[in-house]
Design an enzyme around this catalytic site. Structure first.
Site, PDB file in Angstrom:
ATOM      1  CE1 TYR A 133      -3.394   2.620  -0.011  1.00  0.00           C
ATOM      2  CE2 TYR A 133      -4.204   1.727   2.059  1.00  0.00           C
ATOM      3  CZ  TYR A 133      -4.352   2.584   0.992  1.00  0.00           C
ATOM      4  OH  TYR A 133      -5.450   3.406   0.921  1.00  0.00           O
ATOM      5  CE  LYS A 158      -6.281   0.894  -1.598  1.00  0.00           C
ATOM      6  NZ  LYS A 158      -7.088   0.536  -0.425  1.00  0.00           N
TER       7      LYS A 158
END
Length: 308
Positions: A133, A158
């Protein structure tokens, strides 16, 4: 691991005493599976990872795995302090999750070498693959992602930062590593609004908190997006997503609070949010109800060609 469809980030329901309500979680997840999400990400940002105990996260992930029943991948949140992230990775594996989303380290910042080590230690803690992330204190460089892509257990990124130039460089760097299986997805708040640009960067997937709240409309957007129906997609953005984003931007944390409120308005009593998030006030709830009514109307209009 490949994803095909909207990436679904469920909320974590709480009862009137503030405890996790697994029965409502099962109902919430089950009701969204009929709309064919590409993957389910329990106990992540929309699921209030920041406010859950380790036992609660394990219970949420286990209940989600049970409901999904192998139909799509289940990706558990982990992260925060390194020791916690390692422990949660192991718990997620025991609960039957298919992969991990490694959220940023807690509070402290560190150099890129430290971030690489953090991800590698989380990846080594279990047999599960890891999605990085890219957000907050976890800001990765193209060179760092090229190095992490050399680890076959690191399978995706992400992006929650929104620096399109940096995102493009990371896509190119990972591509140079030869990883054709690496997954990229747009993780910005209300990602539908920026996904047109992200697709041009080579980031075809996106997460959708709106899917948790109004899956019919989120699915209509996704179908228009993948089919290239720009007229429909832009209309959905203009009439639903832009007003939602304007309301979301009024208060920090509304990216989660509004989703829970919308789910409550649509009949599932998923409870309040935990501190430091706050619930919408009556005027904001009224505006959200108006926006959802527009969304329902749009979903009904496009149901024959896009949702069915």
């Amino acid at each position: 691991m490949a994803f095909d469809g909207v990436l679904f980030f469920p909320v974590t329901p709480f009862d009137e005493q503030g405890a996790v309500e697994l029965g409502l979680l099962r109902e919430h997840v089950s009701s969204r599976l009929e709309h064919s999400p590409g993957g389910v990400f329990p106990a992540c940002g929309t699921g209030e990872f920041h406010a859950l105990t380790g036992d609660e996260i394990s219970a949420v992930v286990g209940a989600t795995v049970e409901v999904v029943g192998g139909r799509v991948p289940v990706i558990s949140g982990t992260g925060g302090p390194l020791g916690q992230a390692i422990e949660l990775a192991r718990r997620a594996e025991a609960a039957g999750a298919d992969a991990l989303l490694a959220l940023p380290p807690y509070l402290v910042g560190g150099p890129v070498e430290g971030l690489i080590s953090y991800v590698e230690q989380v990846a080594a803690a279990s047999s599960l693959p890891v999605i990085v992330y890219h957000r907050g204190t976890a800001r990765f460089t193209p060179a760092a992602m090229r190095r992490l892509a050399a680890n076959p257990k690191v399978i995706g990124l992400k992006d929650g930062i929104g620096d399109v130039g940096l995102a493009q460089e990371i896509v190119l760097a990972v591509g140079e590593s030869g990883r054709g299986d690496f997954q990229f997805f747009n993780g910005l708040l209300t990602a539908e609004l920026t996904q047109g640009a992200y697709r041009g960067l080579g980031i075809p997937l996106y997460s959708s908190a709106a899917f948790a709240m109004i899956p019919e409309l989120a699915t209509a957007h996704y179908r228009a997006y993948v089919s290239g129906d720009e007229q429909t997609r832009l209309r959905l953005l203009r009439e639903f997503y832009v007003p939602l984003v304007r309301l979301r931007d009024q208060v920090p944390g509304f990216g989660v609070s509004l989703i829970k409120a919308g789910i409550r308005q649509r009949g599932l009593p998923v409870g309040s949010v935990r501190a430091p998030l706050v619930d919408p006030n009556p005027a904001q709830l009224a505006e959200l109800e108006r926006i959802l009514a527009v969304g329902d109307s749009l979903a009904d209009e496009y149901a024959p060609s896009l949702v069915a």
